[in-house]
Design an enzyme around this catalytic site. Structure first.
Site, PDB file in Angstrom:
ATOM      1  CB  SER A   1      -8.838  -4.641  -1.171  1.00 53.45           C
ATOM      2  OG  SER A   1      -9.305  -3.310  -1.245  1.00 53.45           O
TER       3      SER A   1
ATOM      4  CG  PHE B   1      -6.747  -2.948  -5.738  1.00 53.19           C
ATOM      5  CD1 PHE B   1      -6.170  -2.921  -4.475  1.00 53.19           C
ATOM      6  CD2 PHE B   1      -7.359  -4.126  -6.144  1.00 53.19           C
ATOM      7  CE1 PHE B   1      -6.211  -4.030  -3.629  1.00 53.19           C
ATOM      8  CE2 PHE B   1      -7.403  -5.245  -5.304  1.00 53.19           C
ATOM      9  CZ  PHE B   1      -6.829  -5.200  -4.047  1.00 53.19           C
TER      10      PHE B   1
ATOM     11  CE  LYS C   1      -2.721  -7.178   3.645  1.00 55.75           C
ATOM     12  NZ  LYS C   1      -1.839  -6.045   3.336  1.00 55.75           N
TER      13      LYS C   1
ATOM     14  CG  ASN D   1      -6.913   2.708   2.356  1.00 51.35           C
ATOM     15  OD1 ASN D   1      -7.071   2.370   1.188  1.00 51.35           O
ATOM     16  ND2 ASN D   1      -6.656   1.819   3.321  1.00 51.35           N
TER      17      ASN D   1
ATOM     18  N   GLY E   1       0.808  -1.221   0.000  1.00 54.51           N
ATOM     19  CA  GLY E   1       0.000   0.000   0.000  1.00 54.51           C
ATOM     20  C   GLY E   1       0.833   1.260   0.000  1.00 54.51           C
TER      21      GLY E   1
ATOM     22  CG  ASN F   1     -11.056   0.345   0.000  1.00 59.64           C
ATOM     23  OD1 ASN F   1     -12.056   0.701   0.626  1.00 59.64           O
ATOM     24  ND2 ASN F   1      -9.841   0.370   0.513  1.00 59.64           N
ATOM     25  CB  THR F   2     -11.945  -4.268  -5.186  1.00 55.16           C
ATOM     26  OG1 THR F   2     -10.799  -3.437  -5.431  1.00 55.16           O
ATOM     27  CG2 THR F   2     -12.420  -4.865  -6.508  1.00 55.16           C
TER      28      THR F   2
ATOM     29  CG  ASN G   1      -6.225  -5.231   3.595  1.00 51.53           C
ATOM     30  OD1 ASN G   1      -6.148  -4.038   3.881  1.00 51.53           O
ATOM     31  ND2 ASN G   1      -5.987  -5.675   2.378  1.00 51.53           N
TER      32      ASN G   1
HETATM   33  C1  LIG Z   1      -3.390   3.844   2.968  1.00 50.91           C
HETATM   34  C2  LIG Z   1      -3.326   2.356   2.960  1.00 50.91           C
HETATM   35  C3  LIG Z   1      -3.242   1.669   1.757  1.00 50.91           C
HETATM   36  C4  LIG Z   1      -3.190   0.277   1.735  1.00 50.91           C
HETATM   37  N1  LIG Z   1      -3.084  -0.379   0.541  1.00 50.91           N
HETATM   38  C5  LIG Z   1      -3.001  -1.737   0.521  1.00 50.91           C
HETATM   39  C6  LIG Z   1      -2.860  -2.421  -0.706  1.00 50.91           C
HETATM   40  O1  LIG Z   1      -2.787  -1.844  -1.783  1.00 50.91           O
HETATM   41  N2  LIG Z   1      -2.796  -3.777  -0.653  1.00 50.91           N
HETATM   42  C7  LIG Z   1      -2.833  -4.476   0.529  1.00 50.91           C
HETATM   43  O2  LIG Z   1      -2.744  -5.706   0.512  1.00 50.91           O
HETATM   44  N3  LIG Z   1      -2.961  -3.842   1.706  1.00 50.91           N
HETATM   45  C8  LIG Z   1      -3.034  -2.490   1.723  1.00 50.91           C
HETATM   46  N4  LIG Z   1      -3.162  -1.835   2.922  1.00 50.91           N
HETATM   47  C9  LIG Z   1      -3.173  -2.629   4.186  1.00 50.91           C
HETATM   48  C10 LIG Z   1      -1.792  -2.744   4.787  1.00 50.91           C
HETATM   49  O3  LIG Z   1      -0.912  -3.431   3.916  1.00 50.91           O
HETATM   50  C11 LIG Z   1      -1.850  -3.508   6.127  1.00 50.91           C
HETATM   51  O4  LIG Z   1      -2.296  -4.819   5.897  1.00 50.91           O
HETATM   52  C12 LIG Z   1      -2.769  -2.850   7.132  1.00 50.91           C
HETATM   53  O5  LIG Z   1      -2.469  -1.477   7.230  1.00 50.91           O
HETATM   54  C13 LIG Z   1      -2.650  -3.510   8.529  1.00 50.91           C
HETATM   55  O6  LIG Z   1      -1.313  -3.615   8.912  1.00 50.91           O
HETATM   56  P1  LIG Z   1      -0.621  -2.541   9.894  1.00 50.91           P
HETATM   57  O7  LIG Z   1      -1.387  -2.613  11.162  1.00 50.91           O
HETATM   58  O8  LIG Z   1       0.795  -2.995  10.010  1.00 50.91           O
HETATM   59  O9  LIG Z   1      -0.749  -1.211   9.232  1.00 50.91           O
HETATM   60  C14 LIG Z   1      -3.225  -0.441   2.967  1.00 50.91           C
HETATM   61  C15 LIG Z   1      -3.299   0.252   4.179  1.00 50.91           C
HETATM   62  C16 LIG Z   1      -3.359   1.626   4.190  1.00 50.91           C
HETATM   63  C17 LIG Z   1      -3.460   2.335   5.535  1.00 50.91           C
END
Ligand SMILES: Cc1cc2nc3c(=O)[nH]c(=O)nc-3n(C[C@H](O)[C@H](O)[C@H](O)COP(=O)(O)O)c2cc1C
Length: 263
Positions: free
Chosen positions: A168, A110, A209, A106, A58, A170-171, A239
């Site tokens: 995700s 994608f 994931k 967020n 992300g 968001n899809t 996620n």
């Molecule tokens: C702004 C933002 C964008 C993200 N984009 C993706 C993404 O494109 N693909 C994905 O698998 N996870 C995405 N995530 C999730 C993170 O990879 C992660 O799994 C999530 O933030 C929880 O882990 P953390 O507590 O270490 O942040 C996104 C998270 C944030 C905050």
């Protein structure tokens, strides 16, 4: 200082500025080697990380800044999520700071430049450092399973490991791939593709994931499907969540998307 300056920009502009700065060379060089006691092994095939703290998918969606991010000392950098075709993502604004709650929401959707650009950049991967590729499906695709197979095929030779992101929020509908026959179909087709890629080019750890918003029954079903899968190293849990704690106070607390609280 830099953090204060970034906070004067809207969140997505701050992210873009960070990427631009790192691309322009305002990042560290190769870090000192980690002490050997920080080394960890993950998954069925024992993916070796120099330390257990990595950068999740992300941040470097288009595989532009994995080298400077490895320079900061991360034990791995996971690029993506990348989809087969470029995609603009959801309408802006789609990233929100919940500053008093120390959280973000967020719904990027994608946004990414697609597999071709992504794998070209992975050619510049340094010989050191663990770089993962997180693959997903295009919103408008008629065959999501085929998108994951295409992702595996494109990134296999170029990365340290692959993550299939079916979590995700968001899809619309994507997380349906976590359930029942949809999950079995996905793991069947991707397992077959991974086994063929392994035979041709060697082993790559493959992770799935998942979302945190699953009940006991769904978690049990995923565990069964994963155990039966032909080619899977482990799960990435998890996620962002679609749930919201009751005690949020930020103005943006009602925004749709994945919620992530600072821990
Ligand atoms: C702004 C933002 C964008 C993200 N984009 C993706 C993404 O494109 N693909 C994905 O698998 N996870 C995405 N995530 C999730 C993170 O990879 C992660 O799994 C999530 O933030 C929880 O882990 P953390 O507590 O270490 O942040 C996104 C998270 C944030 C905050």
């Amino acid at each position: 200082m830099a953090t204060v300056g970034m906070r004067m920009l809207p969140p997505e502009a701050a992210h873009r500025a960070a990427i631009a700065g790192l691309k322009a060379g305002f990042g560290p060089g190769r870090p000192k080697a980690d002490p050997p006691e920080l080394k960890v092994r993950l998954g069925v095939s024992g993916l070796e990380l120099p330390n257990p703290v990595g950068l999740a998918a992300g941040f470097d969606k288009d595989a532009e800044v994995f080298t400077p991010m490895l320079g900061y000392g991360f034990g791995f950098v996971e690029c993506g999520t990348v989809t087969p075709l470029p995609q603009v993502g959801n309408a802006k604004p789609r990233l929100f700071r919940l500053t008093p709650d120390q959280a973000v929401i967020n719904r990027m959707g994608f946004n990414n430049q697609g597999l071709d650009a992504f794998v070209r950049r992975l050619d510049a991967r340094p010989k050191w450092g663990v770089v993962g590729a997180n693959v997903g499906a295009n919103k408008a695709s008629e065959d999501w399973v085929a998108d994951y197979v295409a992702g595996l095929k494109a990134v296999w030779r170029k990365c340290s490991y692959v993550t299939m992101n079916i979590s995700s929020p968001n899809t619309p509908g994507l997380r349906g791939l976590q359930e029942g026959t949809a999950l079995e179909d996905l793991l069947g087709a991707t397992g077959e593709a991974a086994a063929a890629l392994d035979a041709e080019m060697g082993r790559r750890p493959v992770f799935l994931k998942v979302a945190p918003d699953l009940d006991e029954r769904a978690i049990g079903a995923i565990c069964e499907a994963v155990k039966a899968a032909r080619y899977l190293d482990g799960l990435i849990v998890s996620n962002t969540t679609i749930e919201r704690p009751d005690d949020l106070v930020s103005a943006f607390k009602g925004e749709a998307g994945g919620f992530r609280v600072r821990r």
